[in-house]
Write an enzyme that holds these catalytic residues in place. Sequence first.
Site, PDB file in Angstrom:
ATOM      1  N   HIS A  55       1.002  -1.311   0.109  1.00 21.57           N
ATOM      2  CA  HIS A  55       0.086  -0.124   0.053  1.00 21.57           C
ATOM      3  C   HIS A  55       0.784   1.360  -0.049  1.00 21.57           C
ATOM      4  O   HIS A  55       2.257   1.187   0.062  1.00 21.57           O
ATOM      5  CB  HIS A  55      -0.964   0.011   1.183  1.00 21.57           C
TER       6      HIS A  55
HETATM    7  C1  T46 Z   1       3.071   0.821   6.916  1.00 17.08           C
HETATM    8  C2  T46 Z   1       3.807  -0.429   7.041  1.00 17.08           C
HETATM    9  C3  T46 Z   1       5.361  -0.059   7.198  1.00 17.08           C
HETATM   10  C4  T46 Z   1      -4.075  -0.204  13.548  1.00 17.08           C
HETATM   11  O1  T46 Z   1      -5.269  -0.557  14.219  1.00 17.08           O
HETATM   12  N1  T46 Z   1      -3.316   0.964  13.796  1.00 17.08           N
HETATM   13  C5  T46 Z   1      -2.063   1.126  13.473  1.00 17.08           C
HETATM   14  O2  T46 Z   1      -1.507   1.883  13.624  1.00 17.08           O
HETATM   15  C6  T46 Z   1      -1.519  -0.083  12.303  1.00 17.08           C
HETATM   16  C7  T46 Z   1      -0.158   0.407  11.426  1.00 17.08           C
HETATM   17  C8  T46 Z   1      -2.409  -0.838  11.929  1.00 17.08           C
HETATM   18  N2  T46 Z   1      -3.627  -1.133  12.399  1.00 17.08           N
HETATM   19  C9  T46 Z   1      -4.274  -2.380  12.256  1.00 17.08           C
HETATM   20  C10 T46 Z   1      -4.931  -2.317  10.777  1.00 17.08           C
HETATM   21  C11 T46 Z   1      -4.913  -3.818  10.334  1.00 17.08           C
HETATM   22  O3  T46 Z   1      -6.048  -4.548  10.818  1.00 17.08           O
HETATM   23  O4  T46 Z   1      -3.626  -3.472  12.193  1.00 17.08           O
HETATM   24  C12 T46 Z   1      -3.664  -4.449  11.437  1.00 17.08           C
HETATM   25  C13 T46 Z   1      -2.463  -4.515  10.344  1.00 17.08           C
HETATM   26  O5  T46 Z   1      -2.047  -3.427   9.844  1.00 17.08           O
HETATM   27  P1  T46 Z   1      -1.343  -3.438   8.311  1.00 17.08           P
HETATM   28  O6  T46 Z   1      -2.220  -4.504   7.485  1.00 17.08           O
HETATM   29  O7  T46 Z   1      -1.731  -2.047   7.635  1.00 17.08           O
HETATM   30  O8  T46 Z   1      -0.019  -3.687   8.501  1.00 17.08           O
HETATM   31  P2  T46 Z   1       1.037  -3.793   7.550  1.00 17.08           P
HETATM   32  O9  T46 Z   1       2.372  -4.299   8.218  1.00 17.08           O
HETATM   33  O10 T46 Z   1       0.669  -4.320   6.360  1.00 17.08           O
HETATM   34  O11 T46 Z   1       1.487  -2.204   7.465  1.00 17.08           O
HETATM   35  C14 T46 Z   1       2.085  -1.250   8.396  1.00 17.08           C
HETATM   36  C15 T46 Z   1       1.381   0.189   8.289  1.00 17.08           C
HETATM   37  O12 T46 Z   1      -0.125  -0.121   8.171  1.00 17.08           O
HETATM   38  C16 T46 Z   1       1.551   0.838   7.386  1.00 17.08           C
HETATM   39  O13 T46 Z   1       1.339   2.283   7.385  1.00 17.08           O
HETATM   40  O14 T46 Z   1       3.673   1.830   6.191  1.00 17.08           O
HETATM   41  O15 T46 Z   1       3.449  -1.145   8.184  1.00 17.08           O
END
Ligand code: T46
Length: 140
Positions: A55
């Site tokens: 993303h």
């Molecule tokens: C990025 C990369 C490096 C939250 O509730 N609060 C938060 O602050 C974050 C980051 C995530 N979440 C929830 C949303 C999803 O249900 O945690 C779950 C996993 O998040 P996500 O799938 O977005 O995680 P990554 O590892 O794909 O991405 C993250 C960050 O979201 C993103 O901003 O730059 O790490």
Amino acid sequence: MTDDLLPGCRIVPLTVRGDDRGSLVAIEGGRDLPFAIARVYYVFGTTVGVDRGCHAHHHLRQLAIAVAGGCTMLLDDGVQRVRVRLDDAAKGLTMGPLIWREMSDFSPDCVLMVLADAVYDEADYIRDYDEFLAVAGSGK
Ligand code: T46
């Protein structure tokens, strides 16, 4: 000394305050970072072989540090793609807005800590690559 990768993305050295007991890194928003820190999160216990990210963000600015272990970050500004290995607790990766990122090759012990300039907002995410290319190409 900085190591520019893409616009808004660079490897920055962090000041290590070491002594004979070990090492400590302190990061102060507005001083060691060009933004105030609104949020800290960390990714750990990643299943071997899993990719994360995939993303971009409209506005978010972040600093990512592999405080233990390592992972590979692919960065894409819509024109160029670069890969960087994060595996040094004394170096951070800045990521500006409109950068597509994909994380892979997590070591089992990887703890990826991220400092962000805004609280979590799903509306700031661009999760479709074609939409990302359109937004990045429009300069918005
Ligand atoms: C990025 C990369 C490096 C939250 O509730 N609060 C938060 O602050 C974050 C980051 C995530 N979440 C929830 C949303 C999803 O249900 O945690 C779950 C996993 O998040 P996500 O799938 O977005 O995680 P990554 O590892 O794909 O991405 C993250 C960050 O979201 C993103 O901003 O730059 O790490």
